[in-house]
Design a protein around this motif. Structure first.
Motif, PDB file in Angstrom:
ATOM      1  N   GLN A  68       3.959  21.003   3.724  1.00 13.63           N
ATOM      2  CA  GLN A  68       4.012  19.830   4.593  1.00 13.63           C
ATOM      3  C   GLN A  68       2.623  19.533   5.176  1.00 13.63           C
ATOM      4  O   GLN A  68       2.216  18.367   5.278  1.00 13.63           O
ATOM      5  CB  GLN A  68       5.037  20.050   5.712  1.00 13.63           C
ATOM      6  N   HIS A  69       1.889  20.576   5.541  1.00  5.79           N
ATOM      7  CA  HIS A  69       0.542  20.356   6.087  1.00  5.79           C
ATOM      8  C   HIS A  69      -0.370  19.703   5.038  1.00  5.79           C
ATOM      9  O   HIS A  69      -1.174  18.834   5.358  1.00  5.79           O
ATOM     10  CB  HIS A  69      -0.066  21.678   6.561  1.00  5.79           C
ATOM     11  N   ILE A  70      -0.219  20.129   3.790  1.00  9.25           N
ATOM     12  CA  ILE A  70      -1.053  19.547   2.731  1.00  9.25           C
ATOM     13  C   ILE A  70      -0.641  18.089   2.508  1.00  9.25           C
ATOM     14  O   ILE A  70      -1.488  17.209   2.293  1.00  9.25           O
ATOM     15  CB  ILE A  70      -0.937  20.382   1.430  1.00  9.25           C
ATOM     16  N   GLN A  71       0.654  17.821   2.596  1.00  6.90           N
ATOM     17  CA  GLN A  71       1.120  16.433   2.454  1.00  6.90           C
ATOM     18  C   GLN A  71       0.516  15.551   3.556  1.00  6.90           C
ATOM     19  O   GLN A  71       0.046  14.441   3.282  1.00  6.90           O
ATOM     20  CB  GLN A  71       2.651  16.397   2.504  1.00  6.90           C
ATOM     21  N   THR A  72       0.513  16.061   4.781  1.00  6.81           N
ATOM     22  CA  THR A  72      -0.100  15.323   5.894  1.00  6.81           C
ATOM     23  C   THR A  72      -1.581  15.085   5.618  1.00  6.81           C
ATOM     24  O   THR A  72      -2.112  13.988   5.862  1.00  6.81           O
ATOM     25  CB  THR A  72       0.066  16.114   7.218  1.00  6.81           C
ATOM     26  N   LEU A  77      -9.617  20.805   3.039  1.00  5.34           N
ATOM     27  CA  LEU A  77      -8.153  20.778   3.067  1.00  5.34           C
ATOM     28  C   LEU A  77      -7.567  22.114   3.538  1.00  5.34           C
ATOM     29  O   LEU A  77      -6.612  22.148   4.318  1.00  5.34           O
ATOM     30  CB  LEU A  77      -7.631  20.476   1.652  1.00  5.34           C
ATOM     31  N   TYR A  78      -8.161  23.200   3.060  1.00  8.03           N
ATOM     32  CA  TYR A  78      -7.632  24.515   3.423  1.00  8.03           C
ATOM     33  C   TYR A  78      -8.011  24.883   4.862  1.00  8.03           C
ATOM     34  O   TYR A  78      -7.256  25.584   5.545  1.00  8.03           O
ATOM     35  CB  TYR A  78      -8.118  25.586   2.438  1.00  8.03           C
ATOM     36  N   ILE A  79      -9.170  24.434   5.303  1.00 10.25           N
ATOM     37  CA  ILE A  79      -9.548  24.686   6.702  1.00 10.25           C
ATOM     38  C   ILE A  79      -8.562  23.959   7.620  1.00 10.25           C
ATOM     39  O   ILE A  79      -8.114  24.502   8.640  1.00 10.25           O
ATOM     40  CB  ILE A  79     -11.003  24.236   6.968  1.00 10.25           C
ATOM     41  N   TYR A  80      -8.200  22.747   7.213  1.00  9.43           N
ATOM     42  CA  TYR A  80      -7.201  21.991   7.974  1.00  9.43           C
ATOM     43  C   TYR A  80      -5.865  22.736   7.990  1.00  9.43           C
ATOM     44  O   TYR A  80      -5.261  22.951   9.054  1.00  9.43           O
ATOM     45  CB  TYR A  80      -7.036  20.596   7.360  1.00  9.43           C
ATOM     46  N   ALA A  81      -5.391  23.133   6.805  1.00  8.90           N
ATOM     47  CA  ALA A  81      -4.082  23.800   6.706  1.00  8.90           C
ATOM     48  C   ALA A  81      -4.071  25.118   7.477  1.00  8.90           C
ATOM     49  O   ALA A  81      -3.076  25.461   8.126  1.00  8.90           O
ATOM     50  CB  ALA A  81      -3.722  24.037   5.241  1.00  8.90           C
ATOM     51  N   LEU A  82      -5.194  25.848   7.427  1.00  8.54           N
ATOM     52  CA  LEU A  82      -5.277  27.122   8.160  1.00  8.54           C
ATOM     53  C   LEU A  82      -5.116  26.882   9.658  1.00  8.54           C
ATOM     54  O   LEU A  82      -4.405  27.633  10.346  1.00  8.54           O
ATOM     55  CB  LEU A  82      -6.623  27.794   7.870  1.00  8.54           C
ATOM     56  N   GLY A  83      -5.757  25.838  10.164  1.00  5.89           N
ATOM     57  CA  GLY A  83      -5.620  25.510  11.588  1.00  5.89           C
ATOM     58  C   GLY A  83      -4.183  25.185  11.955  1.00  5.89           C
ATOM     59  O   GLY A  83      -3.681  25.611  13.003  1.00  5.89           O
ATOM     60  N   LYS A  84      -3.517  24.450  11.081  1.00  8.23           N
ATOM     61  CA  LYS A  84      -2.131  24.063  11.365  1.00  8.23           C
ATOM     62  C   LYS A  84      -1.193  25.281  11.290  1.00  8.23           C
ATOM     63  O   LYS A  84      -0.255  25.395  12.078  1.00  8.23           O
ATOM     64  CB  LYS A  84      -1.662  22.967  10.389  1.00  8.23           C
ATOM     65  N   ILE A  85      -1.434  26.184  10.350  1.00 12.66           N
ATOM     66  CA  ILE A  85      -0.589  27.384  10.258  1.00 12.66           C
ATOM     67  C   ILE A  85      -0.860  28.305  11.454  1.00 12.66           C
ATOM     68  O   ILE A  85       0.072  28.874  12.037  1.00 12.66           O
ATOM     69  CB  ILE A  85      -0.797  28.096   8.903  1.00 12.66           C
ATOM     70  N   SER A 116      -8.747  36.871   4.288  1.00 12.02           N
ATOM     71  CA  SER A 116      -8.577  35.729   3.398  1.00 12.02           C
ATOM     72  C   SER A 116      -7.201  35.128   3.647  1.00 12.02           C
ATOM     73  O   SER A 116      -6.318  35.782   4.201  1.00 12.02           O
ATOM     74  CB  SER A 116      -8.767  36.131   1.938  1.00 12.02           C
ATOM     75  N   VAL A 117      -7.034  33.875   3.245  1.00 20.00           N
ATOM     76  CA  VAL A 117      -5.856  33.124   3.687  1.00 20.00           C
ATOM     77  C   VAL A 117      -4.622  33.329   2.816  1.00 20.00           C
ATOM     78  O   VAL A 117      -3.524  32.933   3.194  1.00 20.00           O
ATOM     79  CB  VAL A 117      -6.169  31.610   3.776  1.00 20.00           C
ATOM     80  N   GLN A 118      -4.806  33.974   1.642  1.00 21.28           N
ATOM     81  CA  GLN A 118      -3.673  34.074   0.700  1.00 21.28           C
ATOM     82  C   GLN A 118      -2.803  35.301   0.962  1.00 21.28           C
ATOM     83  O   GLN A 118      -1.982  35.675   0.127  1.00 21.28           O
ATOM     84  CB  GLN A 118      -4.168  34.059  -0.749  1.00 21.28           C
ATOM     85  N   LYS A 119      -2.997  35.934   2.109  1.00 19.66           N
ATOM     86  CA  LYS A 119      -2.156  37.098   2.445  1.00 19.66           C
ATOM     87  C   LYS A 119      -1.197  36.663   3.565  1.00 19.66           C
ATOM     88  O   LYS A 119      -0.325  35.854   3.318  1.00 19.66           O
ATOM     89  CB  LYS A 119      -3.067  38.255   2.883  1.00 19.66           C
ATOM     90  N   ALA A 120      -1.425  37.175   4.761  1.00 21.75           N
ATOM     91  CA  ALA A 120      -0.458  36.957   5.839  1.00 21.75           C
ATOM     92  C   ALA A 120      -0.439  35.521   6.371  1.00 21.75           C
ATOM     93  O   ALA A 120       0.485  35.148   7.087  1.00 21.75           O
ATOM     94  CB  ALA A 120      -0.722  37.942   6.975  1.00 21.75           C
ATOM     95  N   PHE A 121      -1.446  34.721   6.044  1.00 16.79           N
ATOM     96  CA  PHE A 121      -1.420  33.325   6.489  1.00 16.79           C
ATOM     97  C   PHE A 121      -0.638  32.424   5.526  1.00 16.79           C
ATOM     98  O   PHE A 121      -0.467  31.230   5.795  1.00 16.79           O
ATOM     99  CB  PHE A 121      -2.839  32.797   6.752  1.00 16.79           C
ATOM    100  N   GLY A 122      -0.224  32.974   4.398  1.00 20.20           N
ATOM    101  CA  GLY A 122       0.695  32.252   3.517  1.00 20.20           C
ATOM    102  C   GLY A 122       0.119  31.000   2.891  1.00 20.20           C
ATOM    103  O   GLY A 122       0.817  29.992   2.729  1.00 20.20           O
ATOM    104  N   MET A 123      -1.152  31.046   2.544  1.00 16.69           N
ATOM    105  CA  MET A 123      -1.779  29.900   1.861  1.00 16.69           C
ATOM    106  C   MET A 123      -2.192  30.302   0.443  1.00 16.69           C
ATOM    107  O   MET A 123      -2.288  31.474   0.134  1.00 16.69           O
ATOM    108  CB  MET A 123      -3.014  29.450   2.657  1.00 16.69           C
ATOM    109  N   PRO A 124      -2.462  29.327  -0.423  1.00 19.30           N
ATOM    110  CA  PRO A 124      -3.043  29.685  -1.719  1.00 19.30           C
ATOM    111  C   PRO A 124      -4.466  30.231  -1.497  1.00 19.30           C
ATOM    112  O   PRO A 124      -5.081  29.952  -0.457  1.00 19.30           O
ATOM    113  CB  PRO A 124      -3.105  28.342  -2.468  1.00 19.30           C
ATOM    114  N   ALA A 125      -4.987  30.991  -2.452  1.00 21.85           N
ATOM    115  CA  ALA A 125      -6.333  31.556  -2.326  1.00 21.85           C
ATOM    116  C   ALA A 125      -7.410  30.472  -2.407  1.00 21.85           C
ATOM    117  O   ALA A 125      -7.177  29.392  -2.958  1.00 21.85           O
ATOM    118  CB  ALA A 125      -6.554  32.595  -3.423  1.00 21.85           C
ATOM    119  N   GLY A 126      -8.571  30.770  -1.873  1.00 17.95           N
ATOM    120  CA  GLY A 126      -9.695  29.841  -1.977  1.00 17.95           C
ATOM    121  C   GLY A 126     -10.485  29.684  -0.691  1.00 17.95           C
ATOM    122  O   GLY A 126     -11.378  28.842  -0.601  1.00 17.95           O
ATOM    123  N   LEU A 127     -10.184  30.526   0.303  1.00 16.01           N
ATOM    124  CA  LEU A 127     -10.887  30.431   1.583  1.00 16.01           C
ATOM    125  C   LEU A 127     -10.965  31.810   2.221  1.00 16.01           C
ATOM    126  O   LEU A 127      -9.958  32.509   2.336  1.00 16.01           O
ATOM    127  CB  LEU A 127     -10.144  29.467   2.518  1.00 16.01           C
TER     128      LEU A 127
END
Lengths: 360, 360
Positions: B19-23, B246-254, B186-197
């Motif tokens: 949903q955050h990526i959609q936003t 995009l991932y910096i944005y999503a990380l902030g929202k999560i 990194s964000v692809q572990k406990a923050f539940g995002m795809p890898a890349g940040l």
């Protein structure tokens, strides 16, 4: 109502990008292991599509980094023992040169004023330079170096390594990879993706140099994303660390979209759209092309001098849903930059021209 | 039908991520300039949310890289003139140590067997070590180092820089940043995002060290993502190169989503779910916890020895829509790894336990 981005990167997203990401979500690609066959298949697919698109031979491997700026550092670490040589005519070629200094390499430069370009005939490469660093498209000034000149130069200095920064032009330049040892780009320009992925193409000669520096000269070539490590994992279509899987997938799909259109058609469309913009600038009372020499005019990032402060033009265009770039650095308020990437159609470019023609 | 990923990273995506990526797409954040106020606002927001979540004081800055592996290199380049010291008890702490060697630093290590952990009392830091490298959660073996031991160690050696690899545990460890100079994840572990940040937290002492090495010792601290350059841009909530917006944005929202739940609750839920899994493993005939010492058992990556080949267990669970991780390296087929991140609920963990209990 969405804006159309004519900014030189981050730029307008390619129309299919969002759908590709949706497909990636549906397939749960954000969760797959980068040591799985599913990931190796993605890497292989993207590799194949980029090879077809850019005509990359088997002598060269294709790697992924966090950005193209990272590739500047990796290239200098891996391919330069003592001396590099840089053609500098704007802010980004200057940054590449500055990176060499930060790595304590002896960096030579041949400099041209902002807005001017290089021809092979101008250039003498210093005797001990190991790596020749060329920028195909200087994003800050809208100057391109013709591919034929790059090839000519390598033929004159066949023993040196040649690399091409094509960050804001790939897939436009038709490089001959029998003459170019390494090239790189980032995805947030002409590939129409969000930022977060760099693509690094390098050949065996680069790998051999890196291996020699590391093993026999006892130099550091860095620790993360070294060429020998990247190459070792590349053989299995893997990466040394967890990569940006989603963007590697999307890049492959966009390259496939480009291949369906045909790179020849994309290059022709790019030239036709650039011609429309340059013609408008030349005919206009309010704008003029910044780059005087036609052969050095970028086909992908078009820079114009503006009569009135460019901040006003940019603000007005935005009210009409069109986002154009400001001038770079000192030219911030006296120039505009118009990106001409595959994501914006001839119709959208015509709309922009119509708008700029009618506003005073 | 979607699978549930209990893999230790890339992992199950956090339920709100898509949903955050959609936003972000709706707001066209993939096209905005990283030199715009819109981007600075995103960076600032993510910075604030991470500070609240992890209790990071103003002495520390927060930076973004391509991955946490990149941070290993940056930390060693920027904070070590000659010598580093590493607590090594698995593949990832070993890689951090190996990076130091690749950078031609003199790297000391204190090593423990795979599956064992460190206590402050065990550790003597070599006299000339400048940076002490600790791994909060060794993803390969499921061993954690208690935060209290890390703090104790810094108190014993207050003049050395201390850094914490919390790649596969943040935001679980409650670090005291008056005692920890740098930490990263990194964000692809406990923050539940795809890898890349990658996310890098570092204090003034790290910056001062990097500045001294670069300016007065004439050492290279790298060229891309050096601490002085990152910090200079950070003051304006900008980045030196185009970042993964995009991932910096999503990380902030999560991080905001986590803050709404409360980090205390998230840590408690993590411990409760871990307890469920460990209890199941202890009671089982077919599985047993790999890490013997309870105080060293990871709360976020749980490793179990398996009676039958783990490849079979993994294949069976997959048919039921549950993806669990294999053992790492030599343990590939004799262990499983179960991630316990915020993205998987107690109910999902219970379902996995029920499934494993009922399958033979």
């Amino acid at each position: 109502m969405k804006n159309t981005y004519f900014t030189p990167g981050p730029a307008e997203l390619y129309p299919t990008f969002q759908q590709h990401i949706q497909t990636a979500f549906d397939k749960q690609l954000g969760s797959i292991s980068h040591r799985s066959q599913a990931f190796r298949d993605i890497y292989k697919f993207t590799d194949e599509q980029l090879r077809t698109l850019l005509n990359i031979p088997k002598t060269h491997a294709i790697f992924f980094t966090g950005s193209a700026s990272e590739v500047w550092e990796r290239l200098l670490f891996n391919c330069v023992e003592h001396e590099s040589f840089h053609l500098v005519n704007g802010s980004f070629s200057q940054k590449f040169y500055d990176y060499a200094g930060s790595l304590r390499k002896f960096a030579h430069k041949l400099e041209k004023p902002f807005g001017e370009g290089f021809d092979a005939a101008d250039i003498e490469v210093p005797e001990y330079a190991e790596l020749v660093c060329m920028t195909h498209n200087e994003t800050s000034s809208g100057v391109q170096m013709r591919v034929a000149d790059m090839h000519k130069l390598k033929k004159k200095y066949p023993k040196k390594l040649f690399c091409v920064d094509m960050v804001s032009s790939a897939p436009y330049p038709d490089l001959d990879y029998t003459l170019i040892d390494s090239a790189f780009f980032s995805v947030q320009k002409a590939f129409g993706m969000p930022a977060g992925l760099g693509v690094w193409i390098a050949n065996q000669a680069c790998l051999e140099k890196a291996t020699r520096l590391q093993q026999y000269e006892n130099l550091t070539i860095g620790a993360h994303h070294t060429l020998p490590t990247l190459w070792k994992h590349y053989k299995d279509f893997e990466t040394p660390a967890t990569p940006n899987v989603l963007y590697i997938y999307a890049l492959g799909k966009i390259a496939e979209d480009f291949n369906k259109i045909g790179v020849g058609t994309i290059r022709k469309q790019t030239e036709e759209k650039a011609k429309m913009v340059y013609k408008f600038l030349e005919d206009s009372d309010l704008y003029s092309p910044f780059v005087k020499e036609e052969r050095h005019r970028s086909q992908t990032v078009i820079v114009a001098d503006t009569k009135k402060p460019s901040a006003e033009i940019i603000a007005e265009a935005k009210t009409a849903g069109m986002v154009i770039g400001s001038g770079y650095g000192a030219q911030k308020n006296s120039q505009i930059r118009i990106a001409n990437f595959p994501a914006t159609s001839a119709e959208q470019v015509q709309n922009l021209i119509n708008y700029l023609s009618n506003s005073r």
